[in-house]
Write an enzyme that holds these catalytic residues in place. Sequence first.
Site, short mmCIF file in Angstrom:
data_model
loop_
_atom_site.label_atom_id
_atom_site.label_comp_id
_atom_site.label_asym_id
_atom_site.label_seq_id
_atom_site.Cartn_x
_atom_site.Cartn_y
_atom_site.Cartn_z
N ARG A 91 0.99 -1.24 0.01
CA ARG A 91 -0.07 0.05 0.09
C ARG A 91 0.89 1.34 -0.01
O ARG A 91 0.39 2.17 0.39
CB ARG A 91 -1.13 0.12 1.15
CG ARG A 91 -0.03 -0.12 2.51
CD ARG A 91 -0.96 0.29 3.45
NE ARG A 91 -0.39 0.08 4.77
CZ ARG A 91 -0.53 0.52 6.17
NH1 ARG A 91 -1.60 1.35 6.06
NH2 ARG A 91 0.10 -0.04 7.03
N ASP A 122 -6.28 -3.73 0.57
CA ASP A 122 -6.80 -2.95 -0.44
C ASP A 122 -5.80 -1.75 -0.74
O ASP A 122 -6.30 -0.93 -1.62
CB ASP A 122 -8.13 -2.40 0.33
CG ASP A 122 -7.76 -1.57 1.54
OD1 ASP A 122 -6.75 -1.58 1.97
OD2 ASP A 122 -8.90 -1.11 2.34
N GLY A 123 -4.66 -1.69 -0.18
CA GLY A 123 -3.61 -0.69 -0.51
C GLY A 123 -3.89 0.72 0.07
O GLY A 123 -3.37 1.57 -0.46
N ARG A 180 15.31 -2.43 2.65
CA ARG A 180 15.28 -3.03 4.31
C ARG A 180 15.88 -4.41 4.15
O ARG A 180 16.41 -4.82 3.05
CB ARG A 180 13.49 -3.42 4.13
CG ARG A 180 12.58 -2.46 4.02
CD ARG A 180 11.47 -2.84 3.17
NE ARG A 180 10.63 -1.61 2.78
CZ ARG A 180 9.53 -0.97 3.70
NH1 ARG A 180 9.47 -1.37 4.94
NH2 ARG A 180 9.11 0.01 3.38
N ASP A 249 11.27 -6.71 7.43
CA ASP A 249 10.76 -6.00 6.36
C ASP A 249 10.49 -4.67 6.81
O ASP A 249 10.27 -3.72 5.91
CB ASP A 249 9.47 -6.52 5.60
CG ASP A 249 8.39 -6.60 6.65
OD1 ASP A 249 8.65 -7.59 7.63
OD2 ASP A 249 7.45 -6.25 6.66
N ASN A 250 10.55 -4.35 8.29
CA ASN A 250 10.36 -3.03 8.82
C ASN A 250 11.54 -2.45 9.36
O ASN A 250 11.62 -1.54 9.95
CB ASN A 250 9.24 -3.16 9.81
CG ASN A 250 8.18 -3.39 9.38
OD1 ASN A 250 7.64 -3.17 8.04
ND2 ASN A 250 7.07 -3.86 10.20
N ASP A 259 8.31 2.49 8.99
CA ASP A 259 7.08 1.66 9.04
C ASP A 259 6.53 1.88 10.50
O ASP A 259 6.42 0.84 11.38
CB ASP A 259 7.45 0.28 8.85
CG ASP A 259 7.25 0.03 7.28
OD1 ASP A 259 7.13 1.28 6.56
OD2 ASP A 259 7.17 -1.05 6.80
P1 AMP Z 1 3.63 -3.62 7.97
O1 AMP Z 1 4.25 -4.90 8.86
O2 AMP Z 1 2.54 -3.18 8.68
O3 AMP Z 1 4.66 -2.88 7.60
O4 AMP Z 1 3.18 -4.55 6.63
C1 AMP Z 1 3.19 -5.72 6.27
C2 AMP Z 1 3.03 -6.12 4.68
O5 AMP Z 1 1.53 -6.01 4.49
C3 AMP Z 1 3.58 -4.93 3.90
O6 AMP Z 1 4.19 -5.68 2.70
C4 AMP Z 1 2.42 -3.97 3.72
O7 AMP Z 1 2.90 -3.26 2.39
C5 AMP Z 1 1.43 -4.87 3.68
N1 AMP Z 1 0.14 -4.39 3.96
C6 AMP Z 1 -0.29 -3.76 5.15
N2 AMP Z 1 -1.41 -3.21 4.89
C7 AMP Z 1 -2.00 -3.36 3.81
C8 AMP Z 1 -3.06 -2.85 2.93
N3 AMP Z 1 -4.17 -2.25 3.62
N4 AMP Z 1 -3.12 -3.38 1.77
C9 AMP Z 1 -2.13 -3.92 0.95
N5 AMP Z 1 -1.05 -4.44 1.66
C10 AMP Z 1 -0.80 -4.17 3.01
MG MG Z 2 6.08 -2.58 6.72
#
Ligand code: AMP
Ligand code: MG
Length: 497
Positions: A91, A122-123, A180, A249-250, A259
Site C-alpha cells: 500500500r 486494499d492498498g 530493508r 521488512d520493517n 514503518d
Molecule cells: P507492516 O508490517 O504493517 O509494515 O506490513 C506488512 C506487509 O503488509 C507489507 O508488505 C505491507 O505493504 C502490507 N500491507 C499492510 N497493509 C496493507 C493494505 N491495507 N493493503 C495492502 N497491503 C498491505
Molecule cells: Mg512494513
Amino acid sequence: MTALFPFDNSYARLPSHFFGRVAPTAVEAPRLIRLNRALAVDLGLDPDRLESPEGIEVLAGRRVPEGAEPLAAAYAGHQFGQFVPQLGDGRAILLGEVVGRDGRRDIQLKGSGPTPFSRRGDGRAALGPVLREYLVSEAMHALGIPTTRALAAVTTGERVIRETVLPGAVLTRVASSHIRVGSFQFFAARGDVEGLRALADHAIARHDPEAARADNPYRALLDGVIRRQAALVARWLTVGFIHGVMNTDNMSIAGETIDYGPCAFLDTYDPATAFSSIDRHGRYAYGNQPRIALWNLTRLAEALLPLLSEDETQAVAEAEAALTGFAGQFEAAYHGGLNRKLGLATTRDGDPALAGDLLKTMAENEADFTLTFRRLGEAVPGPDGESDPATVEAVRSLFIDPTAYDRWAKGWRRRLKDEAGDAAARRQMMRAANPAFIPRNHRVEEMITAAVERQDFAPFETLLTVLARPYDDQPDFARYAEPPEGGGRGYRTFCGT
Ligand code: AMP
Ligand code: MG
C-alpha cells in the site's frame, strides 16, 4: 513551468524484477490536512505549489507528477520470526527520488491504492494511522532520532473498511531510502546472486559510499548497517520508544526508524512493555529491541553470505565477525546515552550499574520514564552538594516508595562529585538528553479521535507544535508532559493497516 519535484530516480533504474511499476489510484475528493512546509523547503520543493490544487492532487495520488516513475518495491521478510518470501509494498508507491539539502530522498505515497504486492489488502490507509505516523515520525525527528519524515497528509474523501468504516487518507513519506533487511532477503531466498549484488551496490552508493573503496565492500556495507542499527536502537531505548513490529521488512538499511504501525512510547517504566495487540508474546517488547535488532541483522548477514566471500567458510567468518561488533556498539551508545541522561559527562566502570539500579527502582515503583529523567535534571545538586528540596520531592514523588529513590540518589550524588563543571552546565546537558515532551499515548489517541469522529484537526496541530520542541520547557503546554491516569499500563495499539 519547472517540475513540482525535480526527480532523479535511481531505484527505477534497477533491474525490472526489483519492483512492479504501478500508478497510484485516483481518489474521490482529496483535501490537504497538512503540508510540512519546512521539510518541503529542505527538499528543494516549492511549498506554495504543493499546497495548490495541483500539488494536492499529486499528494493524494490523483495525478502523477512530471518525472515520477511510480513503483512498488519487492521485498521479503521475517514476520514475528516466520519467513515470508514475498511481501513488497502493498500500500505504498514510490513516486521517485529528489536530491535535497541533506542528500537523496525517496518520495513515497502510503495508502494510495493497490499494487502487485497488495495480496488481499486494499492498498489503502485509514486516517488514524496516517496521523499517528505523521506525528510520531516528526516527533522522533525533533528528538534527534533518525527517522523517515512526513511531508504531507491528505484525506481522500473515501472510506476504508477495517473492523469499522473509517475515513481514508494518504501520507507522503520521505526516507533516505526504503531498502530493508527484507529487500536483501527477497533475492537471497531466490538464489538470485546477481540481483543481490545489484541491490548491495545500490545500497552502498546511497548509504555507504566509502564502502565501495574497502577491501570487501559488502562486508563494509554490513558493518555500516550494523553500526547504524546499534546506534538507532540505543536511541529508541533512551526515549522509551517501542517500535512494536520489528519484522525484518520493517528494518531500514539506512538506519532510520521506519514503518510506524503499532509503535508507542512508555509511560510507566517496565521493560516488558509491549503495546501491540498482535505481539502476544512480547517478542517486540521495549527491552527486547536490542536482541531483536541483532536477530534481524543476523538474517541480513545470512542473506549477504554469497557476496561476503566466494569461499563459504570465509563468508561465514566475515558475517560472524561483523555481527560480533553489534553488542559493543550498542552498549557504548546505550550507556553513553544513559550517562548523559544522568548528567555524567565522563564514564566510570560503575556507571552502567548506577543507571541499571535507577531503572530497576523505577520499574519496581512504577515511575514514569520520561518525567523521572526530566525532573532528575532539575534535582541536580548545587556547588554545596545540596539540591533544592522541592525539586527532589518532584522526582521522589514519582516512585510508589519515595525512599527507594532516596537510596538510589545517594549513590548518584556521590558519583556526581567526580564530575567537573558546574551544576548549571550539568542541568543544561540533562535537559538536552531528557525530553519533557514525547507523544504520550493518551494524547495521540485523543488527537486521532478528534480527527476521525469530528473532523477536528486542532489537536493534531497542537501536538505537532508541542512535539517540535521536545527539550524546551513550554509552560503553556505543561499538561502535555503529564502521563495518563494510572500510568497507561493497559494501553493497546493496532497495526496501522
Ligand atoms: P507492516 O508490517 O504493517 O509494515 O506490513 C506488512 C506487509 O503488509 C507489507 O508488505 C505491507 O505493504 C502490507 N500491507 C499492510 N497493509 C496493507 C493494505 N491495507 N493493503 C495492502 N497491503 C498491505
Ligand atoms: Mg512494513
